[in-house]
Design an enzyme around this catalytic site. Sequence first.
Site, short mmCIF file in Angstrom:
data_model
loop_
_atom_site.label_atom_id
_atom_site.label_comp_id
_atom_site.label_asym_id
_atom_site.label_seq_id
_atom_site.Cartn_x
_atom_site.Cartn_y
_atom_site.Cartn_z
N LYS A 9 0.89 -1.08 0.06
CA LYS A 9 -0.09 0.03 0.11
C LYS A 9 0.75 1.35 0.01
O LYS A 9 2.04 1.20 0.20
CB LYS A 9 -1.05 -0.16 1.18
N TYR A 49 -12.18 -2.15 -3.55
CA TYR A 49 -12.98 -2.26 -2.27
C TYR A 49 -14.33 -2.02 -2.36
O TYR A 49 -15.06 -1.64 -1.26
CB TYR A 49 -12.19 -0.96 -1.49
N PHE A 57 -15.42 3.85 7.39
CA PHE A 57 -13.99 3.81 6.81
C PHE A 57 -13.91 4.08 5.69
O PHE A 57 -12.47 4.40 5.03
CB PHE A 57 -13.12 2.83 7.52
N ARG A 85 -1.85 -14.27 3.77
CA ARG A 85 -2.63 -13.78 5.02
C ARG A 85 -2.12 -14.09 6.49
O ARG A 85 -2.22 -13.09 7.17
CB ARG A 85 -4.28 -14.29 4.98
N THR A 91 -6.08 -7.72 10.26
CA THR A 91 -6.29 -6.00 9.94
C THR A 91 -5.63 -5.24 10.51
O THR A 91 -5.33 -4.07 10.28
CB THR A 91 -7.73 -5.97 9.44
N ARG A 102 2.32 -7.09 9.33
CA ARG A 102 1.52 -5.94 10.06
C ARG A 102 1.85 -5.80 11.42
O ARG A 102 1.78 -4.69 12.02
CB ARG A 102 -0.09 -6.21 9.92
N ASN A 112 -2.08 -0.23 7.14
CA ASN A 112 -1.58 -1.51 7.44
C ASN A 112 -0.50 -2.19 6.50
O ASN A 112 -0.50 -3.45 6.45
CB ASN A 112 -2.62 -2.35 8.24
N HIS A 115 -1.69 -5.45 1.56
CA HIS A 115 -3.17 -6.01 1.33
C HIS A 115 -2.88 -7.42 0.78
O HIS A 115 -1.85 -7.58 -0.12
CB HIS A 115 -3.97 -5.22 0.04
N GLU A 126 -9.50 -9.79 -7.81
CA GLU A 126 -8.67 -8.59 -7.72
C GLU A 126 -7.65 -8.76 -8.78
O GLU A 126 -7.10 -7.58 -9.36
CB GLU A 126 -8.06 -8.69 -6.32
P1 DAT Z 1 -8.23 -6.75 5.22
O1 DAT Z 1 -7.15 -5.82 4.54
O2 DAT Z 1 -7.28 -7.20 6.39
O3 DAT Z 1 -8.53 -7.97 4.38
P2 DAT Z 1 -10.59 -5.50 5.69
O4 DAT Z 1 -11.04 -6.08 3.92
O5 DAT Z 1 -11.72 -5.80 6.37
O6 DAT Z 1 -9.25 -5.99 5.88
O7 DAT Z 1 -10.48 -4.13 5.14
C1 DAT Z 1 -9.78 -3.35 4.11
C2 DAT Z 1 -9.08 -2.25 4.52
O8 DAT Z 1 -9.79 -1.04 5.01
C3 DAT Z 1 -7.93 -2.62 5.89
O9 DAT Z 1 -6.90 -3.39 5.21
C4 DAT Z 1 -7.94 -1.35 6.46
C5 DAT Z 1 -9.23 -0.58 6.11
N1 DAT Z 1 -9.98 -0.79 7.31
C6 DAT Z 1 -10.88 -1.85 7.56
N2 DAT Z 1 -11.46 -1.79 8.73
C7 DAT Z 1 -11.12 -0.47 8.95
C8 DAT Z 1 -11.64 0.37 10.39
N3 DAT Z 1 -12.65 -0.31 11.12
N4 DAT Z 1 -11.19 1.61 10.35
C9 DAT Z 1 -10.11 2.05 9.68
N5 DAT Z 1 -9.70 1.23 8.52
C10 DAT Z 1 -10.14 0.20 8.39
MG MG Z 2 -10.20 -7.48 2.71
#
Ligand code: DAT
Ligand code: MG
Length: 149
Positions: A9, A49, A57, A85, A91, A102, A112, A115, A126
Site C-alpha cells: 500500500k 474495495y 472508514f 494472509r 487487519t 502488519r 496497515n 493487502h 482482484e
Molecule cells: P483486510 O485488509 O485485512 O482484508 P478488510 O478487507 O476488512 O481488511 O478492510 C480493508 C481495509 O480497510 C483494511 O486493510 C484497512 C481498512 N479498514 C478496515 N476496517 C477499518 C476500520 N474499522 N477503520 C479503519 N480502516 C479500516
Molecule cells: Mg479484505
Amino acid sequence: MERTFVMVKPDGVQRGLIAEIIGRLEKKGYKLIGLKMLTLTPETAALHYAEHAGKPFYPGLISFITSGPVVAMVWEGKNAVKGVRTLMGITNPTEAIPGSIRGDYGIDMGRNVVHGSDSPVSAQREIAIYFKEEELVDYQRDMDKWIYE
Ligand code: DAT
Ligand code: MG
C-alpha cells in the site's frame, strides 16, 4: 497452484518496505508471477474495495489508497491465499502478532502496509482488476522441489 493478489500500500511504499514485503513472501517459498507499480485511480480503488462501500472508514480508505504509488503483485503457491494472509497478520496491526508484516510494521488500522486477497474467489476478482492474463509470467523454478514434497 493457487494465486493470490498482494499489494504494498502507499504507506509501505513511502516507508521503504517494498523489498521487505517482497522478501518475506519470496523467502517463504511463494513464486512471484506478476508485478507492477501504479497509482490507483478513484475508480480502480472503488472496484478493489467495492465490498466496503458505505462503511464509515470507506472515504478514508479510498483517499489513502489513492494517495501515492502502490506495488501490485500476483504470487503463486500451494494455499497461497491463506499462507499470505498468515504472513500479513490480521487487519488491525496493533493486534497482529509480532513476526507478521502488519504486526511488525503497523499501528493504525488505516495504515496497515499491505493487502492480500481473503479467498481464492477474491483473488481471481482482484487479479483481474490489475493484470491481464498475458502479464502473468509462466515459469518453472528448480528450487520448488526443495519447497514442496
Ligand atoms: P483486510 O485488509 O485485512 O482484508 P478488510 O478487507 O476488512 O481488511 O478492510 C480493508 C481495509 O480497510 C483494511 O486493510 C484497512 C481498512 N479498514 C478496515 N476496517 C477499518 C476500520 N474499522 N477503520 C479503519 N480502516 C479500516
Ligand atoms: Mg479484505
